[in-house]
Scaffold this motif. Structure first.
Motif, PDB file in Angstrom:
ATOM      1  N   GLY A  86     -13.732   6.039  32.073  1.00 30.70           N
ATOM      2  CA  GLY A  86     -14.626   5.386  33.018  1.00 30.70           C
ATOM      3  C   GLY A  86     -14.155   5.539  34.443  1.00 30.70           C
ATOM      4  O   GLY A  86     -14.950   5.807  35.358  1.00 30.70           O
ATOM      5  N   ARG A  87     -12.852   5.376  34.659  1.00 34.34           N
ATOM      6  CA  ARG A  87     -12.312   5.557  36.008  1.00 34.34           C
ATOM      7  C   ARG A  87     -12.454   7.007  36.449  1.00 34.34           C
ATOM      8  O   ARG A  87     -12.767   7.282  37.610  1.00 34.34           O
ATOM      9  CB  ARG A  87     -10.844   5.127  36.059  1.00 34.34           C
ATOM     10  CG  ARG A  87     -10.229   5.367  37.432  1.00 34.34           C
ATOM     11  CD  ARG A  87      -8.909   4.682  37.653  1.00 34.34           C
ATOM     12  NE  ARG A  87      -8.424   4.998  38.993  1.00 34.34           N
ATOM     13  CZ  ARG A  87      -7.543   4.266  39.660  1.00 34.34           C
ATOM     14  NH1 ARG A  87      -7.057   3.155  39.125  1.00 34.34           N
ATOM     15  NH2 ARG A  87      -7.146   4.625  40.869  1.00 34.34           N
ATOM     16  N   GLY A  88     -12.236   7.938  35.531  1.00 40.15           N
ATOM     17  CA  GLY A  88     -12.401   9.350  35.877  1.00 40.15           C
ATOM     18  C   GLY A  88     -13.814   9.659  36.330  1.00 40.15           C
ATOM     19  O   GLY A  88     -14.033  10.426  37.278  1.00 40.15           O
ATOM     20  N   ILE A  89     -14.804   9.056  35.657  1.00 44.79           N
ATOM     21  CA  ILE A  89     -16.197   9.264  36.042  1.00 44.79           C
ATOM     22  C   ILE A  89     -16.476   8.630  37.401  1.00 44.79           C
ATOM     23  O   ILE A  89     -17.137   9.224  38.264  1.00 44.79           O
ATOM     24  CB  ILE A  89     -17.140   8.698  34.967  1.00 44.79           C
ATOM     25  CG1 ILE A  89     -16.992   9.492  33.664  1.00 44.79           C
ATOM     26  CG2 ILE A  89     -18.592   8.723  35.448  1.00 44.79           C
ATOM     27  CD1 ILE A  89     -17.712   8.879  32.487  1.00 44.79           C
ATOM     28  N   ALA A  90     -15.964   7.423  37.615  1.00 41.39           N
ATOM     29  CA  ALA A  90     -16.169   6.749  38.896  1.00 41.39           C
ATOM     30  C   ALA A  90     -15.594   7.567  40.046  1.00 41.39           C
ATOM     31  O   ALA A  90     -16.239   7.719  41.095  1.00 41.39           O
ATOM     32  CB  ALA A  90     -15.532   5.360  38.855  1.00 41.39           C
ATOM     33  N   GLN A  91     -14.411   8.105  39.856  1.00 46.23           N
ATOM     34  CA  GLN A  91     -13.796   8.895  40.926  1.00 46.23           C
ATOM     35  C   GLN A  91     -14.550  10.191  41.168  1.00 46.23           C
ATOM     36  O   GLN A  91     -14.657  10.665  42.303  1.00 46.23           O
ATOM     37  CB  GLN A  91     -12.317   9.149  40.607  1.00 46.23           C
ATOM     38  CG  GLN A  91     -11.495   7.882  40.655  1.00 46.23           C
ATOM     39  CD  GLN A  91      -9.992   8.100  40.548  1.00 46.23           C
ATOM     40  OE1 GLN A  91      -9.261   7.136  40.381  1.00 46.23           O
ATOM     41  NE2 GLN A  91      -9.514   9.322  40.650  1.00 46.23           N
ATOM     42  N   ALA A  92     -15.118  10.765  40.100  1.00 47.22           N
ATOM     43  CA  ALA A  92     -15.913  11.979  40.259  1.00 47.22           C
ATOM     44  C   ALA A  92     -17.173  11.695  41.079  1.00 47.22           C
ATOM     45  O   ALA A  92     -17.568  12.485  41.941  1.00 47.22           O
ATOM     46  CB  ALA A  92     -16.280  12.559  38.900  1.00 47.22           C
ATOM     47  N   VAL A  93     -17.811  10.559  40.802  1.00 45.00           N
ATOM     48  CA  VAL A  93     -19.010  10.180  41.552  1.00 45.00           C
ATOM     49  C   VAL A  93     -18.672   9.934  43.020  1.00 45.00           C
ATOM     50  O   VAL A  93     -19.380  10.383  43.935  1.00 45.00           O
ATOM     51  CB  VAL A  93     -19.670   8.934  40.931  1.00 45.00           C
ATOM     52  CG1 VAL A  93     -20.788   8.398  41.837  1.00 45.00           C
ATOM     53  CG2 VAL A  93     -20.221   9.257  39.548  1.00 45.00           C
ATOM     54  N   LEU A  94     -17.576   9.242  43.264  1.00 47.81           N
ATOM     55  CA  LEU A  94     -17.155   8.995  44.639  1.00 47.81           C
ATOM     56  C   LEU A  94     -16.849  10.299  45.364  1.00 47.81           C
ATOM     57  O   LEU A  94     -17.237  10.493  46.533  1.00 47.81           O
ATOM     58  CB  LEU A  94     -15.926   8.083  44.654  1.00 47.81           C
ATOM     59  CG  LEU A  94     -16.169   6.616  44.286  1.00 47.81           C
ATOM     60  CD1 LEU A  94     -14.844   5.901  44.083  1.00 47.81           C
ATOM     61  CD2 LEU A  94     -16.989   5.912  45.363  1.00 47.81           C
ATOM     62  N   SER A  95     -16.177  11.219  44.689  1.00 46.56           N
ATOM     63  CA  SER A  95     -15.821  12.489  45.330  1.00 46.56           C
ATOM     64  C   SER A  95     -17.042  13.346  45.611  1.00 46.56           C
ATOM     65  O   SER A  95     -17.025  14.201  46.501  1.00 46.56           O
ATOM     66  CB  SER A  95     -14.830  13.274  44.458  1.00 46.56           C
ATOM     67  OG  SER A  95     -15.451  13.750  43.281  1.00 46.56           O
ATOM     68  N   ALA A  96     -18.138  13.094  44.862  1.00 46.73           N
ATOM     69  CA  ALA A  96     -19.383  13.833  45.077  1.00 46.73           C
ATOM     70  C   ALA A  96     -20.304  13.126  46.066  1.00 46.73           C
ATOM     71  O   ALA A  96     -21.464  13.504  46.219  1.00 46.73           O
ATOM     72  CB  ALA A  96     -20.098  14.037  43.749  1.00 46.73           C
ATOM     73  N   GLY A  97     -19.788  12.093  46.725  1.00 48.57           N
ATOM     74  CA  GLY A  97     -20.532  11.440  47.779  1.00 48.57           C
ATOM     75  C   GLY A  97     -21.274  10.190  47.380  1.00 48.57           C
ATOM     76  O   GLY A  97     -21.958   9.582  48.206  1.00 48.57           O
ATOM     77  N   GLY A  98     -21.170   9.775  46.109  1.00 50.15           N
ATOM     78  CA  GLY A  98     -21.918   8.630  45.633  1.00 50.15           C
ATOM     79  C   GLY A  98     -21.206   7.304  45.806  1.00 50.15           C
ATOM     80  O   GLY A  98     -20.071   7.235  46.291  1.00 50.15           O
ATOM     81  N   SER A  99     -21.909   6.234  45.414  1.00 52.04           N
ATOM     82  CA  SER A  99     -21.352   4.888  45.400  1.00 52.04           C
ATOM     83  C   SER A  99     -21.305   4.396  43.966  1.00 52.04           C
ATOM     84  O   SER A  99     -22.124   4.810  43.134  1.00 52.04           O
ATOM     85  CB  SER A  99     -22.222   3.945  46.239  1.00 52.04           C
ATOM     86  OG  SER A  99     -22.278   4.365  47.585  1.00 52.04           O
ATOM     87  N   VAL A 100     -20.348   3.515  43.669  1.00 51.81           N
ATOM     88  CA  VAL A 100     -20.189   3.050  42.293  1.00 51.81           C
ATOM     89  C   VAL A 100     -20.059   1.541  42.223  1.00 51.81           C
ATOM     90  O   VAL A 100     -19.461   0.905  43.084  1.00 51.81           O
ATOM     91  CB  VAL A 100     -18.962   3.692  41.604  1.00 51.81           C
ATOM     92  CG1 VAL A 100     -19.122   5.199  41.492  1.00 51.81           C
ATOM     93  CG2 VAL A 100     -17.670   3.332  42.331  1.00 51.81           C
ATOM     94  N   MET A 101     -20.648   0.974  41.188  1.00 53.66           N
ATOM     95  CA  MET A 101     -20.391  -0.397  40.768  1.00 53.66           C
ATOM     96  C   MET A 101     -19.740  -0.286  39.404  1.00 53.66           C
ATOM     97  O   MET A 101     -20.377   0.161  38.441  1.00 53.66           O
ATOM     98  CB  MET A 101     -21.667  -1.218  40.670  1.00 53.66           C
ATOM     99  CG  MET A 101     -21.510  -2.542  39.915  1.00 53.66           C
ATOM    100  SD  MET A 101     -20.434  -3.741  40.703  1.00 53.66           S
ATOM    101  CE  MET A 101     -21.640  -4.684  41.663  1.00 53.66           C
ATOM    102  N   ILE A 102     -18.463  -0.620  39.322  1.00 55.88           N
ATOM    103  CA  ILE A 102     -17.780  -0.555  38.042  1.00 55.88           C
ATOM    104  C   ILE A 102     -17.753  -1.943  37.416  1.00 55.88           C
ATOM    105  O   ILE A 102     -17.623  -2.960  38.100  1.00 55.88           O
ATOM    106  CB  ILE A 102     -16.351   0.012  38.156  1.00 55.88           C
ATOM    107  CG1 ILE A 102     -15.494  -0.806  39.122  1.00 55.88           C
ATOM    108  CG2 ILE A 102     -16.395   1.477  38.578  1.00 55.88           C
ATOM    109  CD1 ILE A 102     -14.032  -0.388  39.144  1.00 55.88           C
ATOM    110  N   GLY A 103     -17.892  -1.977  36.104  1.00 61.02           N
ATOM    111  CA  GLY A 103     -17.786  -3.216  35.353  1.00 61.02           C
ATOM    112  C   GLY A 103     -16.705  -3.062  34.307  1.00 61.02           C
ATOM    113  O   GLY A 103     -16.599  -2.010  33.667  1.00 61.02           O
TER     114      GLY A 103
END
Length: 266
Positions: free
Chosen positions: A30-47
């Protein structure tokens, strides 16, 4: 007017201005996916159930307004509702949902000793959790022409002994994926990723983090020559969440270094 297909510049920030909700997003895959989204310019809400891990992510990422955390129990509908509501209050919209949270330990002993409570706990977290999060995020996802990515497992396709509850929950995710792709499409695309052996030791909260201990045999048994990392899953998830995969829905993608296609004889 020419009908010659144009060459378009490659978008290095395909998640720009997109908001993605990620369950179990504070550690491991899950953290790996969140960091990938952030690196691609996105925003994340993690639960995540683990508040320490969630706040550690925000401290380490230093992503400012592009990252948020709220404690989440995907097996409880009220918790899911609060989480989705908090994401909308923070970001105003939802473009993507990654159903990643789940009980990771597949081994629970012989079936005749497996309690109904344990069986229900696996299905309630790994499968019902994905249903609840999809249910409550779907209206916002549809309004934004968004995408859902379900994190299943290669254990939905192959098994070791005494893993029935885990395998059933992950197999159910595959069925949920193609069913929801038909029901929610074309407004929302739905796909699944089936990770194989992913080394998550270095992707835990700071107090539990350590380097993975992998032998030469661990690496060599994979046709790709190595064990997977959360970054491998994050790369595919980012693609499936972006417009680049606009013609892809209802599919299941195995990411296991080639293990499921390798013939193995004793």
């Amino acid at each position: 007017m020419s009908i010659l297909p144009a060459i378009h510049a490659f978008d290095t920030q395909p998640m720009r201005h997109r908001v993605v909700l990620i369950t179990g997003g504070a550690q491991g895959i899950g953290r790996g996916i969140a960091q990938a989204v952030l690196s691609a310019g996105g925003s994340v809400m993690i639960g995540d159930l683990d508040s320490e891990a969630g706040h550690a992510c925000l401290d380490e990422w230093q992503a400012g307004e592009r990252a948020a955390f709220r404690q989440l129990d995907v097996s409880r509908e009220a918790s899911v509702q609060r989480w989705v509501k908090a994401a909308l209050a923070r970001f105003g919209t939802i473009h993507g949902l990654v159903n990643n949270a789940g009980i990771a330990d597949p081994h629970q002993g012989p079936l005749h000793e497996l309690s109904l409570a344990t069986w229900n706990r696996y299905l309630g977290t790994n499968l019902t959790g994905a249903f609840l999060c999809s249910k409550h995020a779907l209206p916002s996802l549809a309004a934004a022409s968004g995408a859902i990515v379900n994190i299943a497992s290669t254990r939905a396709l192959q098994s070791e002994p005494d893993t029935e509850a885990y395998a059933a929950s992950k197999g159910g995710l595959l069925a949920l994926t193609h069913a929801l792709a038909i029901s929610a499409g074309p407004a929302v695309r739905v796909n699944a990723i089936l990770p194989g052996w992913i080394a998550t030791d270095a992707w835990q909260k700071p107090t539990a983090r350590h380097r993975p201990k992998l032998s030469r045999r661990d690496r060599s048994q994979h046709p790709a020559g190595r064990v997977g990392t959360p970054e491998d899953i994050g790369a595919l998830a980012s693609y499936l969440l972006s417009d680049a995969s606009g013609f892809v829905t209802g599919q299941s993608f195995v990411v296991d270094g080639g293990m499921t296609v390798k013939m193995q004889y004793a």
